[in-house]
Structures are given as structure tokens and as C-alpha cells.
Write a protein that holds these residues in place. Structure first.
Motif, PDB file in Angstrom:
ATOM      1  N   ARG A  58     -11.677  15.661  15.802  1.00  0.00           N
ATOM      2  CA  ARG A  58     -11.357  16.488  14.636  1.00  0.00           C
ATOM      3  C   ARG A  58     -10.712  15.662  13.531  1.00  0.00           C
ATOM      4  N   LEU A  62      -6.584  18.041   9.286  1.00  0.00           N
ATOM      5  CA  LEU A  62      -6.635  19.470   9.587  1.00  0.00           C
ATOM      6  C   LEU A  62      -5.260  19.996   9.992  1.00  0.00           C
ATOM      7  N   GLU A  90     -21.213  27.126  14.130  1.00  0.00           N
ATOM      8  CA  GLU A  90     -20.192  26.083  14.001  1.00  0.00           C
ATOM      9  C   GLU A  90     -20.767  24.693  14.279  1.00  0.00           C
ATOM     10  N   GLU A  94     -20.448  21.718  11.707  1.00  0.00           N
ATOM     11  CA  GLU A  94     -19.587  20.581  12.037  1.00  0.00           C
ATOM     12  C   GLU A  94     -20.336  19.276  12.286  1.00  0.00           C
ATOM     13  N   GLU A 138     -14.142  18.391   8.416  1.00  0.00           N
ATOM     14  CA  GLU A 138     -13.711  18.913   9.710  1.00  0.00           C
ATOM     15  C   GLU A 138     -13.749  17.895  10.831  1.00  0.00           C
TER      16      GLU A 138
END
Length: 194
Positions: A58, A62, A90, A94, A138
Motif C-alpha cells: 500500500r 495513505l 477494487e 488498484e 493507492e
């Protein structure tokens, strides 16, 4: 045995739902806790060098879980028809994984986190030809781990760290420079125990 057949067999042997509290029976589960639905894809990429599980690191900026290793996935939105739809949406957002590359094997047992998510893991295969495209807002990195490594229960260890003033135990399965732990490792451990 074909990878898809093996994954189906493992899925049918999976235990009941899991929780971050499994290894922490002394932690109090808040009685008024409201769980938010989430879904992740557990993508097994069928490659010439053997099946590989796709994971993400990730983005470090974030607010929630920065820099942690995770599956592609997130909150189930009202517009999502199902956890499968959420996981596919998602994954497209992503890592650029189009649904045309994905064959869903089935739902794994639900996992509840201490951060109040009820995660539905969706086990799937990814066809050859996919090329990961991490979304920089992300995802810092997309990487893979051989399925055989993650199916070996001896690779997992139980570690602990201080969380909100209390020691918390969790599964970890390190791989090279990557530290796979917490909910991601717990979900993978379910397959390893299958």
C-alpha cells in the motif's frame, strides 16, 4: 492436479470465519462494534514459472495501513452487487486487473479485523497475459509470492507487537523484503491449513 482443482479442494476444507481476535483471546471485543463490509481478491496468477499469489504494498501516504502488504480490495460500496463485484472493482482500480483475466473459485471464510472490518476474501485465478498496473495513489508496488510458499504452514510464525497499550499477537509470513502480516497473513494461513 490442476491449480484450479487444488484451490477448490483447499477452499472446501477451509475452516469457519477468522478474526484478529483468534490469537488474542484476552483482548475485549467491543460490544457495540459495528463491522463495515469489505472484500479482497486472493488472486493466484497462473504463470509459466508456477502459480503466484499477487499482493500489493500500500502507498506510504495513505491514512489507513500505509506501506502494509495487502490483497487488492477495499470497502463494499452500495453500488457493488456482491463481495465478488467489490473485489473485482477494487482489483481493477488498484492494480489494473480486468475481470476478463479472473476466474472466481469461491468465497473464503470471512475475516473480522480489530479495525472493525468484516472482510470477505474471494479466491480466484488470474490468467496468463495480465500485466499489473499499480495505481500510484493507492499502491506503491505489486509483487508475487509462489503459491507453494504460502501453502506451507511451516513458513508462518506468530509474532506480537504493542497495539493501543496491549500486546497483540498475529500471523506473519515474511518473503524477501516483504513483511506479510495481520489480516493478510491470517487469510493466507486459512488456505495453508486447508
Amino acid at each position: 492436479m490442476a491449480v484450479e482443482d487444488r484451490l477448490s479442494k483447499l477452499l472446501s476444507a477451509c475452516a469457519l470465519s477468522t478474526s484478529d481476535y483468534d490469537l488474542n483471546p484476552d483482548l475485549d471485543v467491543p460490544p457495540d462494534r459495528s463491522l463495515r463490509p469489505a472484500a479482497v481478491l486472493v488472486p493466484v496468477w497462473l504463470r509459466a514459472d508456477g502459480p503466484q499469489v499477487i499482493l500489493t504494498k500500500r502507498a506510504s501516504h495513505l491514512q489507513h495501513h500505509p506501506g502494509q502488504v495487502s490483497f487488492p480490495g477495499g470497502k463494499v460500496e452500495p453500488s457493488d452487487a456482491s463481495p465478488e463485484a467489490a473485489a473485482l472493482r477494487e482489483s481493477q482500480e488498484e492494480i489494473g486487473l480486468s475481470a476478463e483475466f479472473v476466474t472466481i473459485i469461491g468465497r473464503m471464510p470471512r475475516h473480522e479485523t480489530v479495525t472493525s472490518f468484516a472482510i470477505t476474501p474471494i479466491l480466484a485465478t488470474v490468467a496468463p497475459g495480465f500485466s499489473p498496473q499499480p495505481e500510484p495513489g493507492e499502491v506503491d508496488e505489486v509483487f508475487t509470492v509462489p503459491l507453494e510458499v504460502l501453502l506451507d504452514p511451516n513458513r508462518y510464525r506468530i509474532e506480537r507487537r504493542l497495539w493501543r497499550g496491549t500486546w497483540r499477537s498475529y500471523y506473519a509470513v515474511p518473503w524477501g523484503p516483504y513483511y506479510i502480516w495481520g489480516a493478510t497473513a491470517r487469510i493466507l494461513r486459512v488456505l495453508a491449513d486447508g
